[in-house]
Design an enzyme around this catalytic site. Structure first.
Site, PDB file in Angstrom:
ATOM      1  N   GLU A  34      25.688  17.050  13.160  1.00 17.49           N
ATOM      2  CA  GLU A  34      24.918  15.807  13.347  1.00 17.49           C
ATOM      3  C   GLU A  34      23.408  16.025  13.344  1.00 17.49           C
ATOM      4  O   GLU A  34      22.686  15.369  14.092  1.00 17.49           O
ATOM      5  CB  GLU A  34      25.326  15.121  14.659  1.00 17.49           C
ATOM      6  CG  GLU A  34      26.752  14.626  14.686  1.00 17.49           C
ATOM      7  CD  GLU A  34      27.016  13.707  15.867  1.00 17.49           C
ATOM      8  OE1 GLU A  34      26.342  13.852  16.899  1.00 17.49           O
ATOM      9  OE2 GLU A  34      27.903  12.837  15.743  1.00 17.49           O
TER      10      GLU A  34
ATOM     11  N   GLU B  78      34.715  12.685  13.126  1.00 15.72           N
ATOM     12  CA  GLU B  78      34.923  12.396  14.550  1.00 15.72           C
ATOM     13  C   GLU B  78      35.253  10.927  14.737  1.00 15.72           C
ATOM     14  O   GLU B  78      34.363  10.076  14.707  1.00 15.72           O
ATOM     15  CB  GLU B  78      33.678  12.743  15.375  1.00 15.72           C
ATOM     16  CG  GLU B  78      33.440  14.223  15.494  1.00 15.72           C
ATOM     17  CD  GLU B  78      32.214  14.550  16.345  1.00 15.72           C
ATOM     18  OE1 GLU B  78      31.840  13.745  17.226  1.00 15.72           O
ATOM     19  OE2 GLU B  78      31.621  15.619  16.111  1.00 15.72           O
TER      20      GLU B  78
END
Ligand code: GAL
Length: 825
Positions: free
Chosen positions: A186, A255
């Site tokens: 991320e 995710e």
């Protein structure tokens, strides 16, 4: 051996060789196109789930992975946890539950694939996001940017992991199970704050990863400028709108947060099964190819692995496999059904032509057609109103916030809002009714020895950040002495003010305890502790004990967020209108890391904690120890620490993690009734208001000596009452079964039997498990007496139909369902 038996033997041998080569017989070619991920050239849909190896024990792995496979998963995802593997620079640990190679092989043995997210920054609510703290202390280093010192360390560790994997031939390109690997994590979310260097760093990450030649694709999550050939992927509660940055990249969801993590003082997050299923169905309706649940099994932050600060020891995450590995129902079963349907139409989904009909008001039909067959998704993204749509002359009612899947475009086989799996209410049961008390011995932590002389192993003329000590302990003493004989600050009205970072602080003056202060997950900008103090008109010893509760793991430059007591630390006098401040920050400060009991390893079974008289209650800084017999059976074991304050617990020398049952979750005034419809956020559907944020702590069975004696040791930092501590087994207490009309309801009390039926109804039953009530209509036969046939059975099945329950007085269009609540014992 006769000729025929010899032929038989040879053919057996040949088939054994073929079988042995099994799913990973030869290299699997992993490739992709704009539509899907391809294994050996075939387009696939992949259902995956995160299980982090250090958050369970090696003994738990086979069962967790087996359950994941039975739940319909193809793949297990895990991060690699750098700080656990390299706690001291160039000293590695891959033992016990850090043996990630063994974990991957366990997954392989079950015939599942693996996604390896190396990071090596991982976030994950893990201490310091997985970075070893020694890294922070290397001269000239800057983390997660184009800094030579950092890049060298990152490359060194990443290469080490890749080499270990290659050595064992675990990449799919080598015939192993790993089909994808991830670099960074991320970074796109925080890249801006690193300026141009951020962009250069992500390019370097891509080049470095590529140079490792692993033969399977690399992914970068939440990186919408991922350099080719990296595949950017999506993280979030929903990802149906996600479009990868390259036309050739498949749409992948690394995710899918199907719950949320918990911090001390917070309530229990829950994401309803209906909403998770809705998100997944929409994702595959809109061309998704890989969905990974974060977490499929969350597990436990043993020892000091929790990040935060203030992340709890439990990392349950409201996952389909709960913290201890039990099925969390109905989530597990509702998703399993969805996976079955999706897998059954894999070919059509990945090769079919796609057409869409928009009905307006967020209602859509997507039709996949392939070789004369069609599969349909009907979705209603409206959060309140149900919708009836017409497709090929037939009407279908789609409840608000749901997706129906019709594998033949005629019959609805699955609707995300219609749960047909039972709800299991898990309870913690004690073998002796909680009556028997443990026999404790105790011993005080020797604080005075440290404070008396105020001499630590390091001293400076300024205040240090706690990370300087490499995070070898939660505890750091900041000690100084101040002479107030001729000081204008001296008065009878003095205060001490300490600017902290939100970690726990205990203040002692001249060897006496003065007070404490702590924060919470949101105290990111630090906090201030101010208290009246009595100081001597002479030399005074000020001893401040700072205790970290997990280091920060997320955010731009999170690694630089201060830890411990950055100051200023001041003595303040108010005289008439005048305020006089004496800043102690530039004084000589002396530091001691850790506490003596930890140095003496009092948590080990061989330690001497032997005082058995005058058992102290509510005494801070106290060590307790007791022997106990392991509860019988197979079920998961927890220890109930209600009554204690804060500290750490060990069983037979294994750390269960930090405990803090005195930290209560807030009240319910801001909680609304849980409605799965509408966008989920971690503030929705919480439970556990005004209860300890964590009362039960997992004791994995492998920590226990089944037959013999076991020992629990507690280090109680705040002061508490250990007499109520007890061990419990987790069992299914009651179950609520539900089945929509013409489906079969299955009730099951795993390992136990149905002892009573509390409620049964067929019609439009209202309420939820624990509080069902009859709705506006019901069946002519008494449902309760029909369901009595389940009593005495472990599992029972009943068809939800008018044939069984008799005609109902329900109006046209009402969805009828069978609902049952039963007690297990
Ligand atoms: C993501 C992160 C994960 C985890 C998750 C929240 O941002 O990539 O590692 O921290 O958030 O549980």
């Amino acid at each position: 051996m006769t000729i025929s038996s010899r032929i038989c033997f040879i053919s057996l041998f040949i088939s054994a060789v073929i079988l042995g080569l099994n799913a990973y017989a030869s290299a699997v070619d992993v490739s992709h196109d704009g539509r899907a991920l391809k294994l050996d050239g075939e387009r696939r849909i992949i259902i995956s789930g995160s299980i982090h190896y250090p958050r369970s024990t090696t003994q738990m792995w086979p069962d967790l992975i087996k359950k994941a496979k039975e739940g319909g998963l193809d793949t297990i995802e895990t991060y690699i946890f750098w700080n656990a593997h390299e706690p001291v620079r160039r000293q590695y640990d891959f033992s016990g539950n850090l043996d990630f190679i063994k974990f991957i092989k366990t997954v392989q043995d079950e015939g599942l694939y693996v996604i390896l997210r190396i990071g090596p920054y991982v976030c994950a609510e893990w201490n310091y996001g997985g970075f070893p703290v020694w890294l922070h202390n290397m001269p000239g280093i800057e983390l997660r940017t184009t800094n030579e010192v950092f890049m060298n360390e990152m490359q060194n560790f990443t290469t080490l992991i890749v080499d270990m994997v290659k050595e064992e031939k675990l990449f799919a390109s080598q015939g192993g199970p790993i089909i994808l690997a991830q670099i960074e994590n991320e970074y796109g979310n925080i890249m801006k704050s690193y300026g141009d260097a951020g962009k250069a760093y992500i390019n370097w990450c891509a080049t470095m990863a590529e140079s490792l030649n692993i033969g399977v694709p690399w992914i970068m999550c939440q990186q919408d400028d991922a350099p080719q050939p990296m595949i950017n992927t999506c993280n979030g509660f929903y990802c149906h709108d996600f479009v990868p940055n390259n036309a050739n990249s498949p749409k992948m969801w690394t995710e899918n947060w199907l719950g949320w993590f918990k911090a001390w003082g917070n309530k229990d997050p829950h994401r309803p099964a209906e909403d998770v299923a809705f998100g997944v169905a929409l994702f595959f309706q809109t061309g998704g190819t890989l969905n990974n649940y974060y977490m499929y099994h969350g597990g436990t932050n043993f020892g000091r692995t929790a990040g935060g600060p203030y992340i709890t020891t439990t990392y349950d995450y409201d996952a389909p496999l709960n913290e201890y590995g039990s099925l969390s129902q109905p989530k597990y079963g509702h998703l399993k059904e969805l996976h079955e349907v999706l897998h059954s139409i894999e070919k059509i989904l990945t090769y079919g032509n796609i057409s869409t009909i928009q009905y307006g008001n967020s209602v859509n039909a997507t039709i996949y057609s392939y070789k004369g067959n069609s599969s349909c998704f009907f979705s209603n993204q409206n959060s309140t109103s149900d919708h009836t749509l017409k497709y090929e002359g037939v009407e279908y009612k789609i409840p608000a916030w749901s997706v129906s899947i019709l594998p033949d475009c005629k019959k609805e086989v699955y609707n995300t809002a219609k749960v047909n799996t039972q709800t299991s209410v898990l309870v913690k049961k004690s073998d002796d009714g909680g009556e028997k008390q443990l026999q404790w011995s105790w011993r005080g932590e020797e604080l005075f020895k440290t404070m008396q002389f105020g001499k630590g192993h390091v001293s400076t003329k300024h205040l240090l950040d706690q990370k300087v000590m490499n995070d070898v302990s939660d505890y750091l003493w900041y000690m100084t002495s101040v002479d107030l004989k001729n000081d204008i600050v001296y008065s009878h009205n003095m205060s001490l003010r300490v600017n902290g970072t939100g970690n726990v602080l205990h203040v002692y003056i001249n060897g006496k305890y003065v007070g404490s202060k702590w924060g919470n997950y949101d105290t990111t900008n630090g906090n201030v502790y101010e208290t009246k103090v009595k100081l001597k008109k002479g030399r005074n010893q000020i001893s401040l004990l700072s205790a970290t509760v997990g280091l920060k793991n997320y955010g731009p430059h999170f690694d630089l967020v201060k830890t411990g007591l950055p100051g200023p630390i001041e003595i303040i006098t108010t005289r008439d209108d005048e305020t006089i401040t004496k800043d102690l920050s530039g004084h000589k400060w002396s530091y001691t890391t850790g506490l003596q009991g930890f140095d003496k390893k009092l948590f080990n079974p061989t330690s001497t904690i032997s005082r058995s008289n005058d058992l102290p209650i509510n005494r801070s800084m106290t060590w307790y120890k007791a022997a106990f017999k392991a509860p019988l059976g197979e079920e998961p074991i927890v220890v109930d620490l209600l009554g204690l304050g804060k500290g750490e617990a060990w069983v037979n020398g294994h750390s269960l993690g930090r405990y803090w049952p005195s930290y209560m979750a807030g009240n319910c005034s801001d909680e609304n009734a849980c409605d799965y419809r509408g966008k989920y956020s971690s503030e929705k559907c919480r439970t556990g208001c005004e209860e300890p944020s964590q009362r039960f702590y997992h004791v994995p069975r492998s920590f226990l000596n089944e037959a013999g004696d076991n020992e629990i040791v507690l280090f109680e930092e705040f002061g508490g009452n250990p007499t109520r501590v007890g061990f419990r087994r987790e069992v299914v207490g009651s179950v609520c079964g539900t089945a929509h009309e013409n489906r079969t309801m299955e009730l099951s009390c795993p390992g136990r039997t149905v002892s009573a039926v509390r409620f049964a109804g067929f019609g439009d039953v209202r309420g939820s498990c624990g509080s069902f009530r009859k709705g506006s209509c019901t069946s002519s036969n008494d449902a309760l007496s029909i369901l009595l046939e389940c009593v005495g059975k472990e599992t029972c099945r009943v068809e939800a139909s008018e044939g069984v329950f008799g005609a109902t007085d329900c109006e046209e269009g009402i969805w009828k369902r069978l609902v049952v609540e039963a007690v297990c014992s």
